[in-house]
Design an enzyme around this catalytic site. Structure first.
Site, PDB file in Angstrom:
ATOM      1  N   CYS A 157       3.286   9.874   4.637  1.00 61.80           N
ATOM      2  CA  CYS A 157       2.852   8.849   3.690  1.00 61.80           C
ATOM      3  C   CYS A 157       4.114   8.071   3.362  1.00 61.80           C
ATOM      4  O   CYS A 157       5.170   8.675   3.134  1.00 61.80           O
ATOM      5  CB  CYS A 157       2.245   9.469   2.442  1.00 61.80           C
ATOM      6  SG  CYS A 157       1.845   8.251   1.170  1.00 61.80           S
ATOM      7  N   THR A 158       4.018   6.765   3.340  1.00 61.68           N
ATOM      8  CA  THR A 158       5.237   5.963   3.234  1.00 61.68           C
ATOM      9  C   THR A 158       5.925   6.098   1.882  1.00 61.68           C
ATOM     10  O   THR A 158       7.068   5.668   1.734  1.00 61.68           O
ATOM     11  CB  THR A 158       4.939   4.481   3.527  1.00 61.68           C
ATOM     12  OG1 THR A 158       3.871   4.016   2.691  1.00 61.68           O
ATOM     13  CG2 THR A 158       4.568   4.293   4.999  1.00 61.68           C
ATOM     14  N   GLU A 159       5.267   6.718   0.899  1.00 62.22           N
ATOM     15  CA  GLU A 159       5.912   6.949  -0.399  1.00 62.22           C
ATOM     16  C   GLU A 159       6.645   8.284  -0.496  1.00 62.22           C
ATOM     17  O   GLU A 159       7.455   8.477  -1.403  1.00 62.22           O
ATOM     18  CB  GLU A 159       4.872   6.893  -1.535  1.00 62.22           C
ATOM     19  CG  GLU A 159       4.404   5.511  -1.915  1.00 62.22           C
ATOM     20  CD  GLU A 159       3.316   5.001  -0.996  1.00 62.22           C
ATOM     21  OE1 GLU A 159       3.127   3.776  -0.904  1.00 62.22           O
ATOM     22  OE2 GLU A 159       2.654   5.831  -0.331  1.00 62.22           O
ATOM     23  N   THR A 177       1.785   1.540   5.930  1.00 56.61           N
ATOM     24  CA  THR A 177       1.075   2.666   5.348  1.00 56.61           C
ATOM     25  C   THR A 177       0.603   3.553   6.492  1.00 56.61           C
ATOM     26  O   THR A 177       0.300   3.053   7.572  1.00 56.61           O
ATOM     27  CB  THR A 177      -0.142   2.203   4.530  1.00 56.61           C
ATOM     28  OG1 THR A 177      -1.020   3.314   4.288  1.00 56.61           O
ATOM     29  CG2 THR A 177      -0.931   1.132   5.249  1.00 56.61           C
ATOM     30  N   ASN A 178       0.554   4.856   6.254  1.00 57.94           N
ATOM     31  CA  ASN A 178      -0.005   5.755   7.262  1.00 57.94           C
ATOM     32  C   ASN A 178      -1.525   5.813   7.191  1.00 57.94           C
ATOM     33  O   ASN A 178      -2.211   5.694   8.204  1.00 57.94           O
ATOM     34  CB  ASN A 178       0.569   7.170   7.085  1.00 57.94           C
ATOM     35  CG  ASN A 178       2.006   7.293   7.513  1.00 57.94           C
ATOM     36  OD1 ASN A 178       2.311   7.554   8.664  1.00 57.94           O
ATOM     37  ND2 ASN A 178       2.924   7.102   6.570  1.00 57.94           N
ATOM     38  N   THR A 179      -2.051   6.000   5.985  1.00 49.37           N
ATOM     39  CA  THR A 179      -3.485   6.212   5.826  1.00 49.37           C
ATOM     40  C   THR A 179      -4.326   5.103   6.437  1.00 49.37           C
ATOM     41  O   THR A 179      -5.319   5.364   7.126  1.00 49.37           O
ATOM     42  CB  THR A 179      -3.836   6.347   4.327  1.00 49.37           C
ATOM     43  OG1 THR A 179      -3.179   7.494   3.789  1.00 49.37           O
ATOM     44  CG2 THR A 179      -5.335   6.493   4.124  1.00 49.37           C
ATOM     45  N   MET A 232       0.832  -1.208   0.000  1.00 48.90           N
ATOM     46  CA  MET A 232       0.000   0.000   0.000  1.00 48.90           C
ATOM     47  C   MET A 232       0.869   1.262   0.000  1.00 48.90           C
ATOM     48  O   MET A 232       0.884   2.028   0.957  1.00 48.90           O
ATOM     49  CB  MET A 232      -0.909  -0.023   1.238  1.00 48.90           C
ATOM     50  CG  MET A 232      -1.842  -1.222   1.246  1.00 48.90           C
ATOM     51  SD  MET A 232      -2.637  -1.494   2.849  1.00 48.90           S
ATOM     52  CE  MET A 232      -1.350  -2.399   3.719  1.00 48.90           C
ATOM     53  N   GLN A 265     -11.024   3.389  -0.294  1.00 54.39           N
ATOM     54  CA  GLN A 265     -10.692   4.643   0.387  1.00 54.39           C
ATOM     55  C   GLN A 265     -11.482   5.809  -0.209  1.00 54.39           C
ATOM     56  O   GLN A 265     -12.138   6.576   0.502  1.00 54.39           O
ATOM     57  CB  GLN A 265      -9.199   4.941   0.253  1.00 54.39           C
ATOM     58  CG  GLN A 265      -8.274   4.054   1.041  1.00 54.39           C
ATOM     59  CD  GLN A 265      -6.813   4.340   0.705  1.00 54.39           C
ATOM     60  OE1 GLN A 265      -6.503   5.045  -0.264  1.00 54.39           O
ATOM     61  NE2 GLN A 265      -5.908   3.790   1.491  1.00 54.39           N
TER      62      GLN A 265
END
Length: 233
Positions: A197-199, A83-85, A10, A52
Site C-alpha cells: 500500500c503506497t502509504e 495506489t496498489n489497491t 489515493m 471500494q
C-alpha cells in the site's frame, strides 16, 4: 525526457512521496537543475474509498478513467496509478487509454526477482491482500509465492491504512503492531515483505526491521524514472 503521468490522491499523503521520489531520481540521473516532466491529476479520495467499501468497482472505474484521460490529455507518455489497491481496475484503465499503464505489481515483481526472493509476504489493504488481482499477477508473472497475514492481522493492517495513514496520522503503537505482523510473516518463511500500500512506507521502513522490505511507492517511482530517462545519454 518523457513526461510521466501520475494519477494520484489515493491518498495524497503517498502521492507527494511519488512526486518527491521521481524528482530526486531524475536529479540523480541527469544532474544539475534537472527535474522530472510530470503531468499529475489528483482525485478526491473520499468517493473512491466509499465505492471500494461498497463494492462499487464500476463506479470507481468511471472516476479513475476520467482522471486518467485528463493525465493523457495533459501530454503524459505513460501513466502511473499511485495506489496498489486500485490496480484492481488496471484492465479498465488500459482499455480506456492510448498510453501505457506502468503496473505497480510489475515494478515490484521485477525487483523481487532481481533480489532472488521467491517467497514474499504482502501487506496492503484487505482488497489487495485478499483478492487475486495483485497476488495472482505476482505469482503468474514472476513465479512468486505470496503469503498474507491471518484474518486478524489483515484487519489491523487495513484499518491502520484508512483510519490513520491516509489521514496523515503516524502512530508509534501502529508501527509496533505492523512490525509484529512482519515478524509473523517472516516466521512463516517469507524472505521479504512487500509494503503493498503506497502509504505503508510512511509508517515502517527498512531501519525498523531486519526483514527485507520492498516499498512499492519507491519501486514504482524508480521504474518511472528509468522509463522517462531511457533515451537520454
Amino acid at each position: 525526457m518523457k513526461t510521466i503521468g501520475l494519477l494520484g490522491g489515493m491518498s495524497w499523503e503517498s502521492t507527494q512521496g511519488y512526486y518527491s521520489a521521481i524528482n530526486r531520481g531524475v536529479r540523480a540521473r541527469c544532474g544539475g537543475l534537472h527535474s522530472a516532466k510530470i503531468a499529475l491529476y489528483s482525485v478526491d479520495f473520499a468517493p473512491l474509498a466509499a465505492a471500494q467499501h461498497q463494492g462499487d468497482w464500476a463506479g470507481a472505474a468511471a472516476l479513475l478513467v476520467e482522471g486518467a484521460k485528463r493525465v493523457e490529455a495533459a501530454g503524459a507518455d505513460f501513466l502511473l496509478l499511485c495506489t496498489n489497491t486500485m490496480h484492481k481496475l488496471a484492465p479498465e484503465l488500459s482499455q480506456a487509454l492510448s498510453i501505457p499503464l506502468v503496473h505497480i505489481a510489475d515494478a515490484t515483481g521485477e525487483a523481487l526477482v532481481q533480489a532472488g526472493v521467491r517467497r514474499v509476504g504482502l501487506l496492503g489493504t484487505a482488497f489487495t491482500m485478499e483478492q487475486d488481482f495483485y497476488k495472482g499477477r505476482l505469482a503468474q508473472g514472476f513465479g512468486l509465492e505470496v503469503l498474507v497475514p491471518d484474518e486478524s492481522d489483515r484487519a489491523l493492517v487495513h484499518d491502520v491504512i484508512y483510519q490513520e495513514l491516509c489521514q496523515g496520522r503516524i502512530e508509534a503503537a501502529s508501527r509496533a503492531q505492523y512490525l509484529q505482523v512482519i515478524d509473523r510473516l517472516a516466521a512463516r518463511g517469507a524472505q521479504a515483505v512487500i509494503l503493498g500500500c503506497t502509504e505503508i512506507g510512511l509508517l515502517v521502513g527498512q531501519g525498523d526491521t531486519p526483514v527485507p522490505l520492498f516499498d512499492t511507492t519507491a519501486l514504482h517511482a524508480q521504474k518511472a524514472v528509468a522509463l522517462a530517462t531511457a533515451q537520454l545519454p
